[in-house]
Design a protein around this motif. Structure first.
Motif, PDB file in Angstrom:
ATOM      1  N   CYS A   1       0.764  -1.217   0.139  1.00  0.00           N
ATOM      2  CA  CYS A   1      -0.097  -0.069  -0.208  1.00  0.00           C
ATOM      3  C   CYS A   1       0.869   1.152  -0.248  1.00  0.00           C
ATOM      4  O   CYS A   1       1.849   1.388   0.686  1.00  0.00           O
ATOM      5  CB  CYS A   1      -1.009   0.295   1.219  1.00  0.00           C
ATOM      6  N   SER A   2       0.311   2.351  -0.803  1.00  0.00           N
ATOM      7  CA  SER A   2       0.954   3.602  -0.561  1.00  0.00           C
ATOM      8  C   SER A   2      -0.468   4.495  -0.492  1.00  0.00           C
ATOM      9  O   SER A   2      -1.637   4.283  -0.989  1.00  0.00           O
ATOM     10  CB  SER A   2       1.494   3.941  -2.094  1.00  0.00           C
ATOM     11  N   GLN A   3       0.049   5.684   0.317  1.00  0.00           N
ATOM     12  CA  GLN A   3      -1.165   6.739   0.103  1.00  0.00           C
ATOM     13  C   GLN A   3      -0.606   7.963   0.353  1.00  0.00           C
ATOM     14  O   GLN A   3       0.598   8.653   0.876  1.00  0.00           O
ATOM     15  CB  GLN A   3      -2.230   6.455   1.441  1.00  0.00           C
ATOM     16  N   ALA A   4      -1.410   9.051  -0.206  1.00  0.00           N
ATOM     17  CA  ALA A   4      -0.843  10.584  -0.176  1.00  0.00           C
ATOM     18  C   ALA A   4      -2.197  11.298  -0.131  1.00  0.00           C
ATOM     19  O   ALA A   4      -3.060  11.049  -0.809  1.00  0.00           O
ATOM     20  CB  ALA A   4       0.101  10.893  -1.307  1.00  0.00           C
ATOM     21  N   ILE A   5      -1.828  12.736   0.433  1.00  0.00           N
ATOM     22  CA  ILE A   5      -3.014  13.586   0.199  1.00  0.00           C
ATOM     23  C   ILE A   5      -2.509  14.604  -0.784  1.00  0.00           C
ATOM     24  O   ILE A   5      -1.288  15.400  -0.729  1.00  0.00           O
ATOM     25  CB  ILE A   5      -2.960  14.118   1.666  1.00  0.00           C
ATOM     26  N   TRP A   6      -3.243  14.908  -1.827  1.00  0.00           N
ATOM     27  CA  TRP A   6      -2.974  16.031  -2.870  1.00  0.00           C
ATOM     28  C   TRP A   6      -3.649  17.300  -2.475  1.00  0.00           C
ATOM     29  O   TRP A   6      -4.850  17.196  -2.245  1.00  0.00           O
ATOM     30  CB  TRP A   6      -3.666  15.519  -4.169  1.00  0.00           C
TER      31      TRP A   6
ATOM     32  N   ARG B   1      -7.206  22.693  -4.515  1.00  0.00           N
ATOM     33  CA  ARG B   1      -8.517  23.330  -4.061  1.00  0.00           C
ATOM     34  C   ARG B   1      -9.367  22.408  -3.290  1.00  0.00           C
ATOM     35  O   ARG B   1      -9.972  23.045  -2.467  1.00  0.00           O
ATOM     36  CB  ARG B   1      -8.775  23.977  -5.259  1.00  0.00           C
ATOM     37  N   GLU B   2      -9.509  21.296  -3.972  1.00  0.00           N
ATOM     38  CA  GLU B   2     -10.056  20.410  -3.191  1.00  0.00           C
ATOM     39  C   GLU B   2      -9.300  18.994  -3.005  1.00  0.00           C
ATOM     40  O   GLU B   2      -9.044  18.083  -3.701  1.00  0.00           O
ATOM     41  CB  GLU B   2     -11.367  19.842  -4.175  1.00  0.00           C
ATOM     42  N   PRO B   3      -9.134  18.977  -1.901  1.00  0.00           N
ATOM     43  CA  PRO B   3      -7.676  18.151  -1.387  1.00  0.00           C
ATOM     44  C   PRO B   3      -8.328  16.640  -1.249  1.00  0.00           C
ATOM     45  O   PRO B   3      -9.597  16.538  -1.279  1.00  0.00           O
ATOM     46  CB  PRO B   3      -7.432  18.358   0.180  1.00  0.00           C
ATOM     47  N   VAL B   4      -7.579  15.819  -1.814  1.00  0.00           N
ATOM     48  CA  VAL B   4      -8.188  14.520  -1.781  1.00  0.00           C
ATOM     49  C   VAL B   4      -7.193  13.567  -1.224  1.00  0.00           C
ATOM     50  O   VAL B   4      -5.809  13.706  -1.254  1.00  0.00           O
ATOM     51  CB  VAL B   4      -8.067  14.025  -3.403  1.00  0.00           C
TER      52      VAL B   4
END
Length: 329
Positions: free
Chosen positions: A90-95, A98-101
């Motif tokens: 698994c990998s995860q990240a927050i972009w 303007r609308e964070p995902v």
């Protein structure tokens, strides 16, 4: 390789969940007993742990146990207290647009995967996410605008705590902000090491580094792969390329700004995307969460499946996964 997915919605625990239990229980029972019945906690120990650490969802647990037939072994399993150890990638990240995902890849053994998106209105809280352990979640979002996801923390230590999918269920059932989620993640014991990333509707986020043998550390990390502050299991780190994946995502977030879709698309390519299905670390899906909008999107190299909290549509999808590549990671 084909992977079948289902999207199932049920406001209260009822016949749909009972049918899922009947279908999946034989395989879960085999897994739960693989080290012998005596290796698992008793019902009394499991109940006491839930009463101590997650009392708010105890009525829900008891309702599910009744739907499962009220048996001792099923009740012990559903507590997800001190389960057998299991590993994932698994990998995860927050972009941070303007609308964070919240974007994540789930790398796991396809033979041990439910393939179910579960949409529930249990205890008056609407939750949608990828099911594990029949009522736990490996990622999800709730109607308060809180999204959460996990990665394995890359450590072999096994201790006295809960399987992390139930911890994620608890967070989504009882928390509304990243701050509340952080307090819960610090307090609840986990049986193995995991990194849990949380993003709320007000753009607040955190990543909790959870472990059974040391205090949970709350960080402001926007990226998590399969180690914590440092690599502690070299063989697993090499096999899953955890450092390389972390570096790749951090570079995309810090060295240059790119559009949201380009950032998400990077999760469908190496080094983030893995075809190591034969080793139990292939990427089974990419999930994209927009918590303020109550949106979840599943992506694969040749398919996309959008889902929403407020207009959730049940259905099924057959996903053709790519062929494993020799020594892929």
């Amino acid at each position: 390789m084909d992977l079948w997915w289902r999207a199932i919605s049920e406001d209260r625990p009822g016949p749909k969940w009972a049918a899922l239990f009947e279908e999946l229980w034989p395989a879960y029972r085999t897994w739960w007993l693989r080290e012998g019945e005596d290796a698992r906690p008793t019902y009394r120990e499991s109940l006491r742990a839930l009463e101590t650490h997650m009392p708010e969802i105890l009525p829900l647990y008891e309702e599910l146990c009744a739907l499962a037939g009220g048996g001792d072994l099923a009740a012990r399993f559903l507590s997800l207290y001190r389960p057998p150890p299991y590993l994932s990638g698994c990998s995860q990240a927050i972009w941070p647009g303007r609308e964070p995902v919240l974007v994540r890849n789930y790398d796991y053994d396809p033979r041990s995967f439910e393939g179910i998106v579960l949409h529930t209105g249990w205890q008056g809280r609407t939750v949608m996410g990828t099911s594990d352990g029949l009522w736990g979640l490996v990622d999800g979002v709730n109607d308060a605008g809180l999204a959460v996801s996990l990665t394995f923390g890359g450590r072999r230590v096994v201790g006295d705590g809960f399987g992390v999918p139930l911890i994620l269920r608890y967070v989504l059932q009882t928390c509304t902000t990243a701050e509340e989620a952080g307090r819960a993640l610090v307090r609840i014991p986990t049986h193995m090491s995991y990194n849990v990333t949380v993003l709320d509707r007000k753009r607040n986020f955190l990543t909790a580094l959870m472990a059974p043998d040391r205090a949970t550390l709350l960080t402001h990390a926007a990226v998590a792969t399969n180690h914590q502050e440092r690599v502690e299991w070299d063989a697993h780190a090499r096999m899953t390329a955890t450092v390389e994946r972390e570096r790749f995502l951090l570079q995309r977030l810090t060295l240059h700004v790119e559009p949201e879709d380009k950032f998400i698309s990077a999760f469908l390519r190496r080094p983030i995307y893995s075809t190591a299905f034969d080793r139990g670390f292939g990427t089974l899906y990419t999930a994209v969460y927009r918590p303020r909008l109550g949106e979840m999107e599943l992506r694969w190299p040749r398919a996309t499946w959008p889902l929403t909290l407020n207009a959730f549509a049940e259905g099924a999808r057959r996903i053709v996964m790519p062929e494993p590549q020799p020594h892929a990671s």
